[in-house]
Design an enzyme around this catalytic site. Structure first.
Site, PDB file in Angstrom:
ATOM      1  N   ILE A   1       0.838  -1.205   0.000  1.00  0.00           N
ATOM      2  CA  ILE A   1       0.000   0.000   0.000  1.00  0.00           C
ATOM      3  C   ILE A   1       0.873   1.254   0.000  1.00  0.00           C
ATOM      4  O   ILE A   1       0.633   2.194  -0.774  1.00  0.00           O
ATOM      5  CB  ILE A   1      -0.951  -0.009   1.221  1.00  0.00           C
TER       6      ILE A   1
ATOM      7  N   ARG B   1      -3.717   0.631  11.244  1.00  0.00           N
ATOM      8  CA  ARG B   1      -4.362   0.032  12.417  1.00  0.00           C
ATOM      9  C   ARG B   1      -4.410   1.082  13.523  1.00  0.00           C
ATOM     10  O   ARG B   1      -3.435   1.797  13.772  1.00  0.00           O
ATOM     11  CB  ARG B   1      -3.592  -1.197  12.917  1.00  0.00           C
TER      12      ARG B   1
ATOM     13  N   GLU C   1     -12.259   0.564  17.572  1.00  0.00           N
ATOM     14  CA  GLU C   1     -13.256   0.612  16.485  1.00  0.00           C
ATOM     15  C   GLU C   1     -14.312  -0.486  16.579  1.00  0.00           C
ATOM     16  O   GLU C   1     -15.437  -0.305  16.105  1.00  0.00           O
ATOM     17  CB  GLU C   1     -12.576   0.605  15.113  1.00  0.00           C
TER      18      GLU C   1
ATOM     19  N   HIS D   1     -13.383   2.382   8.479  1.00  0.00           N
ATOM     20  CA  HIS D   1     -12.569   1.297   7.918  1.00  0.00           C
ATOM     21  C   HIS D   1     -13.029   0.946   6.500  1.00  0.00           C
ATOM     22  O   HIS D   1     -13.334  -0.217   6.197  1.00  0.00           O
ATOM     23  CB  HIS D   1     -12.624   0.069   8.829  1.00  0.00           C
TER      24      HIS D   1
ATOM     25  N   PRO E   1       2.028  -2.963   9.237  1.00  0.00           N
ATOM     26  CA  PRO E   1       1.126  -3.845   9.992  1.00  0.00           C
ATOM     27  C   PRO E   1       1.159  -3.458  11.466  1.00  0.00           C
ATOM     28  O   PRO E   1       2.037  -2.687  11.891  1.00  0.00           O
ATOM     29  CB  PRO E   1       1.737  -5.234   9.790  1.00  0.00           C
TER      30      PRO E   1
HETATM   31  P1  NAD Z   1       2.813  -4.930   3.480  1.00  0.00           P
HETATM   32  O1  NAD Z   1       3.191  -6.085   4.317  1.00  0.00           O
HETATM   33  O2  NAD Z   1       2.910  -5.056   1.994  1.00  0.00           O
HETATM   34  O3  NAD Z   1       3.656  -3.640   3.903  1.00  0.00           O
HETATM   35  C1  NAD Z   1       3.904  -3.286   5.228  1.00  0.00           C
HETATM   36  C2  NAD Z   1       5.289  -2.668   5.280  1.00  0.00           C
HETATM   37  O4  NAD Z   1       5.505  -2.166   6.604  1.00  0.00           O
HETATM   38  C3  NAD Z   1       6.416  -3.675   4.984  1.00  0.00           C
HETATM   39  O5  NAD Z   1       7.224  -3.197   3.932  1.00  0.00           O
HETATM   40  C4  NAD Z   1       7.166  -3.767   6.299  1.00  0.00           C
HETATM   41  O6  NAD Z   1       8.549  -3.997   6.128  1.00  0.00           O
HETATM   42  C5  NAD Z   1       6.882  -2.398   6.900  1.00  0.00           C
HETATM   43  N1  NAD Z   1       7.109  -2.301   8.331  1.00  0.00           N
HETATM   44  C6  NAD Z   1       6.912  -3.244   9.285  1.00  0.00           C
HETATM   45  N2  NAD Z   1       7.264  -2.761  10.490  1.00  0.00           N
HETATM   46  C7  NAD Z   1       7.682  -1.488  10.296  1.00  0.00           C
HETATM   47  C8  NAD Z   1       8.159  -0.465  11.149  1.00  0.00           C
HETATM   48  N3  NAD Z   1       8.284  -0.668  12.471  1.00  0.00           N
HETATM   49  N4  NAD Z   1       8.495   0.727  10.609  1.00  0.00           N
HETATM   50  C9  NAD Z   1       8.392   0.945   9.264  1.00  0.00           C
HETATM   51  N5  NAD Z   1       7.938   0.002   8.417  1.00  0.00           N
HETATM   52  C10 NAD Z   1       7.586  -1.195   8.921  1.00  0.00           C
HETATM   53  O7  NAD Z   1       1.316  -4.565   3.909  1.00  0.00           O
HETATM   54  P2  NAD Z   1       0.256  -3.676   3.094  1.00  0.00           P
HETATM   55  O8  NAD Z   1      -0.528  -4.541   2.174  1.00  0.00           O
HETATM   56  O9  NAD Z   1       0.936  -2.502   2.515  1.00  0.00           O
HETATM   57  O10 NAD Z   1      -0.729  -3.253   4.294  1.00  0.00           O
HETATM   58  C11 NAD Z   1      -0.265  -2.455   5.383  1.00  0.00           C
HETATM   59  C12 NAD Z   1      -1.312  -2.410   6.480  1.00  0.00           C
HETATM   60  O11 NAD Z   1      -2.432  -1.660   6.049  1.00  0.00           O
HETATM   61  C13 NAD Z   1      -1.915  -3.766   6.865  1.00  0.00           C
HETATM   62  O12 NAD Z   1      -1.113  -4.490   7.763  1.00  0.00           O
HETATM   63  C14 NAD Z   1      -3.242  -3.382   7.480  1.00  0.00           C
HETATM   64  O13 NAD Z   1      -3.069  -3.189   8.866  1.00  0.00           O
HETATM   65  C15 NAD Z   1      -3.569  -2.040   6.818  1.00  0.00           C
HETATM   66  N6  NAD Z   1      -4.753  -2.126   5.934  1.00  0.00           N
HETATM   67  C16 NAD Z   1      -5.804  -1.280   6.123  1.00  0.00           C
HETATM   68  C17 NAD Z   1      -6.906  -1.344   5.284  1.00  0.00           C
HETATM   69  C18 NAD Z   1      -8.088  -0.413   5.417  1.00  0.00           C
HETATM   70  O14 NAD Z   1      -9.127  -0.651   4.776  1.00  0.00           O
HETATM   71  N7  NAD Z   1      -7.999   0.654   6.189  1.00  0.00           N
HETATM   72  C19 NAD Z   1      -6.945  -2.295   4.270  1.00  0.00           C
HETATM   73  C20 NAD Z   1      -5.852  -3.131   4.082  1.00  0.00           C
HETATM   74  C21 NAD Z   1      -4.758  -3.042   4.917  1.00  0.00           C
END
Ligand code: NAD
Length: 329
Positions: free
Chosen positions: A156, A234, A263, A294, A206
């Site tokens: 994302i 989150r 939430e 959400h 995450p």
């Molecule tokens: P992803 O796993 O592709 O990317 C997450 C990135 O965060 C990874 O590159 C990881 O290395 C990085 N990361 C982990 N810990 C970190 C830290 N301490 N500091 C900096 N970077 C760190 O996941 P994604 O598909 O991009 O999704 C990200 C998050 O978005 C999901 O885990 C979920 O919680 C949230 N999400 C929200 C919605 C919504 O509708 N609001 C929908 C989908 C996902």
């Protein structure tokens, strides 16, 4: 194969039905999420899928094992609802839909950034009351003038970074994992550097031990006055009391969230405004705080993909097959 689909919403039904017709597998849909109260409903099924924000407790995995179910396939990205040690102890294989449409969340994040930049909530509220002046909302900045720090440059975060770069913004990335292919549109830096430079900070990590409460008082103190904050990831990543204080003192100029730590107490239902948690009631009074239920993921393509991918994964995990979406120990 007979599959029980927990927590089904109406939008998912046509895609589930189409998949069932295409594959010949039978699906039964129920509205309730998977929990200690509903796990027995899986009796007689071969596989289960769910999408939920309510945690799945240890007893559920043990019960699934006793019912002969070998897996839990989530129709969502975030898998903090799972208790991994308990699931593995009960020999339950797990999967999430790692990428149903990163673009859906990225586009919504951009939407909310523009809404904050343009003081949209203030103008909307003012015009409803008959105030059609420019002062009701205030002057905006333009996106190419802004430096945006993306915390978590994964699927994302990368999609959001590409759009921001195309619009002329300066994009900083903070992530322990480096992707060379992001170099054309992201400048990787440290968290401290990013917070010192950014006009906008957006979370796309995450929820884990490192990110829980990451935006605490120390984090907020590092932000430049007037920073805009986006959290589509989150709720538990941000200390909501500190956020409220930062809005009250004007330290940050705006915040747009699609998630909140509490939430499950009020989202995904219709509820009297006075029954919403007190801190959310207070925050919603602010013209410069945006909270959506959400919905960042909520596009037609995302729903289709999350249903189809999770159902395919359920078959793979049940039959001893492989899926790249399996959550491994
Ligand atoms: P992803 O796993 O592709 O990317 C997450 C990135 O965060 C990874 O590159 C990881 O290395 C990085 N990361 C982990 N810990 C970190 C830290 N301490 N500091 C900096 N970077 C760190 O996941 P994604 O598909 O991009 O999704 C990200 C998050 O978005 C999901 O885990 C979920 O919680 C949230 N999400 C929200 C919605 C919504 O509708 N609001 C929908 C989908 C996902």
């Amino acid at each position: 194969m007979k599959i029980l689909m927990y927590a089904t919403v109406a939008d998912e039904l046509p895609y589930a039905q189409a998949w069932s017709e295409k594959t010949g597998h039978q699906i039964v849909n129920i509205e309730e999420p998977l929990s200690e109260n509903t796990v027995q409903l899986a009796k007689g099924f071969d596989a289960i899928v769910t999408q939920q924000t309510i945690a799945i407790k240890p007893i559920v995995y043990q019960t699934l094992y006793e019912l002969g179910i070998k897996q839990v396939s989530l129709r969502q990205v975030g898998y903090d609802v799972l208790d991994l040690p308990s699931a593995f102890a009960s020999h339950i294989r797990l999967s999430n839909v790692a990428a149903y449409s990163p673009r859906a969340i990225a586009e919504f994040t951009l939407t909310q950034l523009f809404n904050m930049m343009r003081h949209q909530k203030a103008f909307d509220r003012a015009t409803v009351k008959g105030d059609w002046t420019w002062a009701a909302g205030g002057q905006a900045r333009e996106i190419h003038q802004l430096t945006v720090a993306i915390i978590g440059v994964g699927r994302i975060g990368t999609s959001f970074a590409q759009m921001l770069h195309a619009l002329g913004a300066t994009v900083l990335g903070v992530d322990p994992v480096y992707h060379a292919q992001n170099e054309p549109f992201v400048t990787y830096t440290t968290l401290d550097e990013a917070l010192a430079q950014a006009d906008v900070v957006s979370f796309h990590t995450p929820l884990n031990d490192d990110t829980r409460n990451m935006a605490d008082s120390h984090f907020f103190k590092q932000l430049k006055p007037g920073t805009m904050l986006l959290n589509m990831a989150r709720g538990e990543i941000v200390d909501m009391a500190v956020l409220e204080e930062a809005l009250a003192t004007g330290h940050i100029s705006a915040a747009a969230f699609d998630v909140a730590p509490n939430e499950n107490d009020f989202m995904n239902r219709i509820q009297a405004p006075e029954d919403v948690p007190d801190n959310i009631q207070r925050l919603m009074q602010y013209d410069n705080f945006y909270l959506t239920p959400h919905i960042a993921f909520y596009t037609n393509l995302a729903i289709k993909n999350m249903v189809e991918i999770a159902l395919n994964d359920a078959i793979q995990l049940t039959t001893g097959g492989f899926t790249e979406n399996e959550i491994l120990r």
